[in-house]
Design a protein around this motif. Structure first.
Motif, PDB file in Angstrom:
ATOM      1  N   UNK A  33       0.826  -1.212   0.000  1.00 58.83           N
ATOM      2  CA  UNK A  33       0.000   0.000   0.000  1.00 58.83           C
ATOM      3  C   UNK A  33       0.859   1.260   0.000  1.00 58.83           C
ATOM      4  N   UNK A  34       0.373   2.254  -0.715  1.00 59.80           N
ATOM      5  CA  UNK A  34       0.998   3.564  -0.655  1.00 59.80           C
ATOM      6  C   UNK A  34       0.750   4.150   0.736  1.00 59.80           C
ATOM      7  N   UNK A  35       1.667   4.979   1.177  1.00 53.72           N
ATOM      8  CA  UNK A  35       1.433   5.766   2.389  1.00 53.72           C
ATOM      9  C   UNK A  35       0.352   6.792   2.060  1.00 53.72           C
ATOM     10  N   UNK A  36      -0.337   7.258   3.079  1.00 55.34           N
ATOM     11  CA  UNK A  36      -1.397   8.241   2.864  1.00 55.34           C
ATOM     12  C   UNK A  36      -1.017   9.552   3.542  1.00 55.34           C
ATOM     13  N   UNK A  37      -1.085  10.628   2.773  1.00 56.84           N
ATOM     14  CA  UNK A  37      -0.836  11.964   3.310  1.00 56.84           C
ATOM     15  C   UNK A  37      -2.139  12.716   3.444  1.00 56.84           C
ATOM     16  N   UNK A  38      -2.059  13.983   3.736  1.00 53.83           N
ATOM     17  CA  UNK A  38      -3.265  14.792   3.926  1.00 53.83           C
ATOM     18  C   UNK A  38      -4.090  14.923   2.649  1.00 53.83           C
ATOM     19  N   UNK A  39      -3.453  14.720   1.502  1.00 59.85           N
ATOM     20  CA  UNK A  39      -4.170  14.804   0.220  1.00 59.85           C
ATOM     21  C   UNK A  39      -4.437  13.438  -0.397  1.00 59.85           C
ATOM     22  N   UNK A  40      -4.348  12.379   0.401  1.00 56.85           N
ATOM     23  CA  UNK A  40      -4.612  11.041  -0.106  1.00 56.85           C
ATOM     24  C   UNK A  40      -3.335  10.236  -0.258  1.00 56.85           C
ATOM     25  N   UNK A  41      -3.390   9.149  -1.046  1.00 56.10           N
ATOM     26  CA  UNK A  41      -2.220   8.281  -1.198  1.00 56.10           C
ATOM     27  C   UNK A  41      -1.014   9.033  -1.778  1.00 56.10           C
ATOM     28  N   UNK A  42       0.148   8.700  -1.244  1.00 57.11           N
ATOM     29  CA  UNK A  42       1.403   9.273  -1.724  1.00 57.11           C
ATOM     30  C   UNK A  42       1.985   8.305  -2.740  1.00 57.11           C
ATOM     31  N   UNK A  43       2.125   8.742  -3.968  1.00 58.55           N
ATOM     32  CA  UNK A  43       2.625   7.899  -5.061  1.00 58.55           C
ATOM     33  C   UNK A  43       4.124   7.682  -4.871  1.00 58.55           C
ATOM     34  N   UNK A  44       4.452   6.646  -4.100  1.00 57.00           N
ATOM     35  CA  UNK A  44       5.848   6.309  -3.848  1.00 57.00           C
ATOM     36  C   UNK A  44       5.984   4.794  -3.746  1.00 57.00           C
ATOM     37  N   UNK A  45       7.191   4.319  -3.871  1.00 55.34           N
ATOM     38  CA  UNK A  45       7.409   2.871  -3.833  1.00 55.34           C
ATOM     39  C   UNK A  45       7.223   2.327  -2.420  1.00 55.34           C
ATOM     40  N   UNK A  46       6.394   1.292  -2.316  1.00 54.36           N
ATOM     41  CA  UNK A  46       6.143   0.617  -1.045  1.00 54.36           C
ATOM     42  C   UNK A  46       7.002  -0.651  -0.970  1.00 54.36           C
ATOM     43  N   UNK A  87       5.892   1.119 -13.159  1.00 54.26           N
ATOM     44  CA  UNK A  87       5.410   1.961 -12.062  1.00 54.26           C
ATOM     45  C   UNK A  87       4.876   1.112 -10.915  1.00 54.26           C
ATOM     46  N   UNK A  88       5.104   1.579  -9.722  1.00 52.94           N
ATOM     47  CA  UNK A  88       4.559   0.973  -8.514  1.00 52.94           C
ATOM     48  C   UNK A  88       3.071   1.326  -8.421  1.00 52.94           C
ATOM     49  N   UNK A  89       2.261   0.359  -8.028  1.00 51.65           N
ATOM     50  CA  UNK A  89       0.816   0.577  -7.873  1.00 51.65           C
ATOM     51  C   UNK A  89       0.405   0.388  -6.422  1.00 51.65           C
ATOM     52  N   UNK A  90      -0.637   1.096  -6.028  1.00 49.96           N
ATOM     53  CA  UNK A  90      -1.214   0.935  -4.698  1.00 49.96           C
ATOM     54  C   UNK A  90      -2.079  -0.316  -4.733  1.00 49.96           C
ATOM     55  N   UNK A  91      -1.688  -1.347  -4.021  1.00 45.92           N
ATOM     56  CA  UNK A  91      -2.375  -2.642  -4.058  1.00 45.92           C
ATOM     57  C   UNK A  91      -3.498  -2.664  -3.024  1.00 45.92           C
ATOM     58  N   UNK A  92      -4.536  -1.906  -3.305  1.00 44.51           N
ATOM     59  CA  UNK A  92      -5.652  -1.712  -2.379  1.00 44.51           C
ATOM     60  C   UNK A  92      -6.301  -3.030  -1.982  1.00 44.51           C
ATOM     61  N   UNK A  93      -6.534  -3.914  -2.940  1.00 46.97           N
ATOM     62  CA  UNK A  93      -7.234  -5.176  -2.676  1.00 46.97           C
ATOM     63  C   UNK A  93      -6.290  -6.357  -2.470  1.00 46.97           C
ATOM     64  N   UNK A  94      -5.002  -6.123  -2.531  1.00 46.36           N
ATOM     65  CA  UNK A  94      -4.045  -7.209  -2.339  1.00 46.36           C
ATOM     66  C   UNK A  94      -4.000  -8.204  -3.478  1.00 46.36           C
ATOM     67  N   UNK A  95      -4.347  -7.760  -4.691  1.00 47.47           N
ATOM     68  CA  UNK A  95      -4.385  -8.693  -5.817  1.00 47.47           C
ATOM     69  C   UNK A  95      -3.420  -8.343  -6.949  1.00 47.47           C
ATOM     70  N   UNK A  96      -2.549  -7.369  -6.725  1.00 49.40           N
ATOM     71  CA  UNK A  96      -1.585  -6.983  -7.762  1.00 49.40           C
ATOM     72  C   UNK A  96      -0.252  -7.699  -7.559  1.00 49.40           C
ATOM     73  N   UNK A  97       0.254  -7.668  -6.341  1.00 49.79           N
ATOM     74  CA  UNK A  97       1.589  -8.182  -6.035  1.00 49.79           C
ATOM     75  C   UNK A  97       1.512  -9.512  -5.288  1.00 49.79           C
ATOM     76  N   UNK A  98       2.560 -10.319  -5.414  1.00 52.11           N
ATOM     77  CA  UNK A  98       2.605 -11.548  -4.612  1.00 52.11           C
ATOM     78  C   UNK A  98       2.566 -11.212  -3.120  1.00 52.11           C
TER      79      UNK A  98
END
Length: 173
Positions: A33-46, A87-98
Motif C-alpha cells: 500500500x501507498x502511504x497516505x498523506x493529507x491529500x490522499x495516497x502518496x505515489x511512492x514505492x512501497x 510503475x509501482x501501484x497501490x495494491x488496495x485489494x491485495x491482488x496486484x503483487x505476490x
C-alpha cells in the motif's frame, strides 16, 4: 589485499541487515500500500514493489558471471511487475503483487544463494569490462556494476522504504 568479491558481499550483508530492520513491524496488509498523506495516497514505492524489484538482481549477477542462476531466478510475473521502468501501484485489494511472505522469502533466499557463489569469485572475473553496453558508461567493469547492485542500488531502494515507514507513522529503523 581484499578481494572485489569480499567488498561486494560485505556491502550486501550491510544492506540486507538494514532490509531486515526496515521490515520490523510491517504487516502484510500494509506491504503493498501507498502511504497516505493529507491529500490522499502518496505515489511512492512501497515495500512490495521495492523488494520485488530487488529480487531480480541476484540471478542477474550470477548470470553476468556465467554461473547457473536457475535456482534463484525470479518467476516471469516478477519481471513483469518489478522490472526497471514499471510503475509501482497501490495494491488496495491485495491482488496486484505476490504476498509479503513470498516476496520476502524470495528476497532473502536469492541474495543468500547469490552471495554464497559470489564470495568465491576471483578478482579477474570482476575486472573485465562491463558486458552491458547501456551500463558501461556508468560502471566500466563487472565489479563496479555488481558493487552498485549490492550497495548503492539496494540502499537507494531501501531508503524509499525508510521514507514510506515514516509516512505511515512508523519509527525509524
Amino acid at each position: 589485499m581484499q578481494s572485489i568479491a569480499t567488498a561486494i558481499t560485505e556491502s550486501a550483508n550491510l544492506s540486507i541487515g538494514y532490509a531486515q530492520r526496515l521490515m520490523t513491524d510491517v504487516k502484510a496488509d500494509q506491504f503493498g500500500r501507498f502511504a497516505t498523506g493529507s491529500n490522499g495516497p502518496i505515489d511512492s514505492n512501497h515495500p512490495a514493489f521495492v523488494f520485488g524489484h530487488l529480487c531480480l538482481y541476484p540471478a542477474r549477477m550470477l548470470e553476468d558471471l556465467g554461473l547457473d542462476a536457475s535456482k534463484i531466478e525470479a518467476p516471469a510475473n516478477y519481471h513483469e511487475l518489478f522490472k526497471p521502468g514499471v510503475a509501482c501501484s497501490d495494491d488496495v485489494n491485495g491482488d496486484i503483487y505476490p504476498p509479503m511472505d513470498e516476496i520476502m522469502s524470495r528476497f532473502y533466499d536469492s541474495y543468500a544463494a547469490a552471495l554464497k557463489e559470489i564470495a568465491n569469485i576471483d578478482n579477474a572475473a570482476y575486472e573485465v569490462a562491463n558486458p552491458l553496453e547501456r551500463m558501461r558508461e556508468r560502471f566500466s567493469t563487472m565489479g563496479s556494476m555488481h558493487t552498485f547492485y549490492m550497495g548503492g542500488h539496494m540502499m537507494m531502494h531501501l531508503g524509499q522504504i525508510s521514507a514510506w515507514r515514516r509516512a505511515i507513522g512508523m519509527p525509524a529503523a
